[in-house]
Design an enzyme around this catalytic site. Sequence first.
Site, mmCIF file in Angstrom:
data_model
loop_
_atom_site.group_PDB
_atom_site.id
_atom_site.type_symbol
_atom_site.label_atom_id
_atom_site.label_comp_id
_atom_site.label_asym_id
_atom_site.label_seq_id
_atom_site.Cartn_x
_atom_site.Cartn_y
_atom_site.Cartn_z
ATOM 1 N N ARG A 66 20.061 -17.280 36.600
ATOM 2 C CA ARG A 66 18.973 -17.084 35.645
ATOM 3 C C ARG A 66 17.687 -16.813 36.401
ATOM 4 N NH1 ARG A 66 22.540 -20.311 32.535
ATOM 5 N NH2 ARG A 66 22.695 -19.541 30.396
ATOM 6 N N ASN A 120 33.329 -21.726 36.401
ATOM 7 C CA ASN A 120 31.883 -21.529 36.492
ATOM 8 C C ASN A 120 31.304 -22.658 37.349
ATOM 9 O OD1 ASN A 120 29.041 -21.655 35.917
ATOM 10 N ND2 ASN A 120 29.394 -20.363 34.140
ATOM 11 N N HIS A 157 19.806 -23.117 38.804
ATOM 12 C CA HIS A 157 21.104 -23.547 39.356
ATOM 13 C C HIS A 157 21.577 -22.509 40.366
ATOM 14 C CE1 HIS A 157 22.189 -21.103 35.896
ATOM 15 N NE2 HIS A 157 21.917 -22.072 35.046
ATOM 16 N N GLY A 171 33.051 -24.237 32.971
ATOM 17 C CA GLY A 171 32.254 -24.871 34.005
ATOM 18 C C GLY A 171 31.898 -26.303 33.702
ATOM 19 N N HIS A 172 31.085 -26.519 32.664
ATOM 20 C CA HIS A 172 30.517 -27.842 32.420
ATOM 21 C C HIS A 172 31.595 -28.916 32.261
ATOM 22 C CE1 HIS A 172 27.406 -30.683 31.115
ATOM 23 N NE2 HIS A 172 28.275 -31.071 30.203
ATOM 24 N N HIS A 199 32.754 -21.192 26.710
ATOM 25 C CA HIS A 199 31.693 -22.078 26.240
ATOM 26 C C HIS A 199 32.312 -23.281 25.535
ATOM 27 C CE1 HIS A 199 27.303 -22.507 25.990
ATOM 28 N NE2 HIS A 199 27.587 -23.340 25.008
ATOM 29 N N ASP A 200 32.104 -24.448 26.124
ATOM 30 C CA ASP A 200 32.532 -25.745 25.576
ATOM 31 C C ASP A 200 34.047 -25.894 25.488
ATOM 32 O OD1 ASP A 200 29.924 -26.537 25.426
ATOM 33 O OD2 ASP A 200 29.727 -26.279 23.265
ATOM 34 N N THR A 213 21.256 -22.826 27.791
ATOM 35 C CA THR A 213 22.586 -22.309 28.047
ATOM 36 C C THR A 213 22.827 -21.162 27.076
ATOM 37 O OG1 THR A 213 24.944 -22.892 28.274
ATOM 38 C CG2 THR A 213 23.725 -23.903 26.455
ATOM 39 N N HIS A 261 26.302 -17.705 36.792
ATOM 40 C CA HIS A 261 25.355 -17.159 35.824
ATOM 41 C C HIS A 261 23.947 -17.404 36.359
ATOM 42 C CE1 HIS A 261 24.337 -16.565 31.291
ATOM 43 N NE2 HIS A 261 23.308 -16.218 32.046
ATOM 44 N N GLU A 313 27.645 -13.405 35.373
ATOM 45 C CA GLU A 313 27.169 -13.349 34.002
ATOM 46 C C GLU A 313 25.643 -13.251 33.979
ATOM 47 O OE1 GLU A 313 30.485 -16.319 31.948
ATOM 48 O OE2 GLU A 313 28.415 -17.016 32.211
ATOM 49 N N ARG A 318 18.118 -31.964 44.763
ATOM 50 C CA ARG A 318 17.513 -32.512 45.969
ATOM 51 C C ARG A 318 16.749 -31.452 46.750
ATOM 52 N NH1 ARG A 318 19.725 -37.461 47.729
ATOM 53 N NH2 ARG A 318 18.171 -37.314 49.403
#
Length: 238
Positions: free
Chosen positions: A46, A7, A51, A214-215, A191-192, A101, A44, A71, A18
Amino acid sequence: MVKLSVNINKIATLRNARGQHARPDLLQAARDIERFGAQGITVHPRPDERHIRYQDVLDLKALVTTELNVEGNPTPDFLDLVRQVRPEQVTLVPDAPDALTSNAGWDVMGQQEYLRGIVAELKGLGCRVSIFLDPDPALVPAAASTGTDRIELYTEAYARGYLADREAAVAPYRAAAARAGKLGLGVNAGHDLDLDNLAFLKQQLPELAEVSIGHALVCDALYLGLENTVQLYKRQLK
């Protein structure tokens, strides 16, 4: 081997910090992530485009050579985007517009008819469909009745409980994945997930086909380098 889809939302977040600045180059990052061995790219978008921007998704479709997984909550704007892009996979996530999230799976029992119509349209576009789902085996038959190809198990609870008692943390996921397998559904997870908890999840869920990360992966790449990090995550999935 379970597929790794990376992700890249957090890379877009850094770029957007920026304004119209083009660094880091999101498209080059996607190319490199594939070159380093990932089997998919996840985005994903939104509604506020904080992002991933809708234009990013259009641009990525033209260059991703593995699989593009898009997603999101199937709002009219999201569905219009998917109709243009026709990604290999669409993961339906019930996010509120202001959600920081993803934080919950679908109410597949209460929204079965709603999801059935969307799933049918997306499959008609040639997309594989996955539904974001809490790890409750009782929800899996209702998910299957929507016509979806896969479910994506929401793994925040697993990640949160892993250090205290990994066996207890993974138990509902193991049960939900087994139920999905019996009903002919593919199983994704996300997720996580990170380098600490990923291998155990993979070992415990033989039905697992794909993870979306991703994160944690982007955070690890700050210290370990992007190429090395992708390889380390793939190694957890062997």
